[in-house]
Design a protein around this motif. Structure first.
Motif, PDB file in Angstrom:
ATOM      1  N   ARG A   3       0.827  -1.196   0.000  1.00  0.00           N
ATOM      2  CA  ARG A   3       0.000   0.000   0.000  1.00  0.00           C
ATOM      3  C   ARG A   3       0.867   1.254   0.000  1.00  0.00           C
ATOM      4  N   THR A   4       0.371   2.292  -0.646  1.00  0.00           N
ATOM      5  CA  THR A   4       1.082   3.559  -0.667  1.00  0.00           C
ATOM      6  C   THR A   4       0.841   4.310   0.631  1.00  0.00           C
ATOM      7  N   LYS A   5       1.643   5.346   0.835  1.00  0.00           N
ATOM      8  CA  LYS A   5       1.477   6.189   2.018  1.00  0.00           C
ATOM      9  C   LYS A   5       0.093   6.811   2.038  1.00  0.00           C
ATOM     10  N   GLU A   6      -0.394   7.221   0.854  1.00  0.00           N
ATOM     11  CA  GLU A   6      -1.719   7.829   0.757  1.00  0.00           C
ATOM     12  C   GLU A   6      -2.813   6.833   1.125  1.00  0.00           C
ATOM     13  N   GLN A   7      -2.650   5.568   0.695  1.00  0.00           N
ATOM     14  CA  GLN A   7      -3.638   4.540   1.026  1.00  0.00           C
ATOM     15  C   GLN A   7      -3.673   4.278   2.528  1.00  0.00           C
ATOM     16  N   PHE A   8      -2.491   4.234   3.162  1.00  0.00           N
ATOM     17  CA  PHE A   8      -2.434   4.044   4.607  1.00  0.00           C
ATOM     18  C   PHE A   8      -3.126   5.209   5.328  1.00  0.00           C
ATOM     19  N   GLU A   9      -2.919   6.426   4.836  1.00  0.00           N
ATOM     20  CA  GLU A   9      -3.527   7.596   5.462  1.00  0.00           C
ATOM     21  C   GLU A   9      -5.047   7.562   5.318  1.00  0.00           C
ATOM     22  N   GLU A  10      -5.539   7.110   4.149  1.00  0.00           N
ATOM     23  CA  GLU A  10      -6.981   6.979   3.934  1.00  0.00           C
ATOM     24  C   GLU A  10      -7.578   5.943   4.881  1.00  0.00           C
ATOM     25  N   ARG A  12      -6.346   5.038   7.775  1.00  0.00           N
ATOM     26  CA  ARG A  12      -6.260   5.611   9.122  1.00  0.00           C
ATOM     27  C   ARG A  12      -7.407   6.588   9.356  1.00  0.00           C
ATOM     28  N   LYS A  13      -7.669   7.427   8.365  1.00  0.00           N
ATOM     29  CA  LYS A  13      -8.756   8.396   8.474  1.00  0.00           C
ATOM     30  C   LYS A  13     -10.099   7.697   8.597  1.00  0.00           C
ATOM     31  N   ARG A  16     -10.505   6.260  12.117  1.00  0.00           N
ATOM     32  CA  ARG A  16     -10.779   7.283  13.113  1.00  0.00           C
ATOM     33  C   ARG A  16     -12.226   7.771  13.002  1.00  0.00           C
ATOM     34  N   HIS A  54      -4.875   4.342  18.053  1.00  0.00           N
ATOM     35  CA  HIS A  54      -5.340   5.687  17.731  1.00  0.00           C
ATOM     36  C   HIS A  54      -5.536   6.531  18.992  1.00  0.00           C
TER      37      HIS A  54
END
Length: 204
Positions: A3-10, A12-13, A16, A54
């Motif tokens: 997974r890309t950094k952007e996918q991990f951030e999505e 995570r969001k 949350r 989290h």
């Protein structure tokens, strides 16, 4: 494929947001003290370990929810203070958004009740969160009262004490939030025209 950094951030969001929605629902329906982290994790459909990644404590989660609610109130103040639109148009847009949120989800109702619960729980204390909530609420009332005065001067709003009308306006919205939670599926949100009937002048 990793997974890309952007996918991990999505991801995570999204996690949350699930935690926020579940915690708000539980805090409102069964109370803050009666809700534990396992309840929140189960309702969110995640492991308790993921929840702890989290939020280390229930208190930190609760305070983040309150901070999120305060940001929403501050955005309303900015919306009323900085716009060049007519007061009637601003209030109409605001009420339309409230109506949509109350009609299609629980988040707004839960947030409003969460703010009230926090105020009642901390009443009489000198805690910083309590003072901050009171200050933001006072600024929102003052900002709305000023908008009402402007609308009265322009002939868009009914006459009356603008501060009292602002209090009544938000009391109505908070009351609708509580009725939505209490009545559940039997609740019908009044139309925007009903919510603003006390405020707008009838067309001649």
């Amino acid at each position: 494929m990793p997974r890309t950094k952007e996918q991990f951030e999505e991801m995570r969001k999204a996690t949350r947001e699930k935690i926020h929605a579940s915690a708000m629902r539980l805090f409102v329906h069964q109370g803050y003290g009666s809700t534990n982290v396992q309840d929140i994790a189960d309702t969110a459909g995640i492991s308790i370990g993921l929840l702890y990644r989290h939020y280390k404590t229930k208190e930190k989660l609760f305070h983040e929810l309150l901070a999120y609610a305060m940001e929403g109130l501050q955005r309303n103040i900015t919306f009323f203070d900085d716009s060049e639109q007519s007061p009637k148009k601003l209030i109409t847009e605001f009420v339309d958004e409230v109506h949509s949120d109350l009609s299609h989800g629980e988040d707004l109702a839960n947030l409003l009740i969460l703010i009230n619960q926090s105020l009642l729980a901390q009443a009489g204390t000198a805690s910083e969160p309590y003072k901050e909530i009171l200050q933001v609420n006072a600024r929102l009332l003052d900002s709305t009262a000023q908008l009402i005065r402007k609308g009265q001067q322009l002939g868009e709003f009914r006459s009356g004490d603008a501060q009292e009308m602002a209090v009544f306006f938000y009391a109505s919205i908070h009351g609708l939030a509580e009725m939505k939670v209490l009545l559940k599926g039997n609740f019908t949100v009044p139309s925007p025209s009903v919510i603003t009937a006390f405020l707008f002048k009838e067309r001649e």
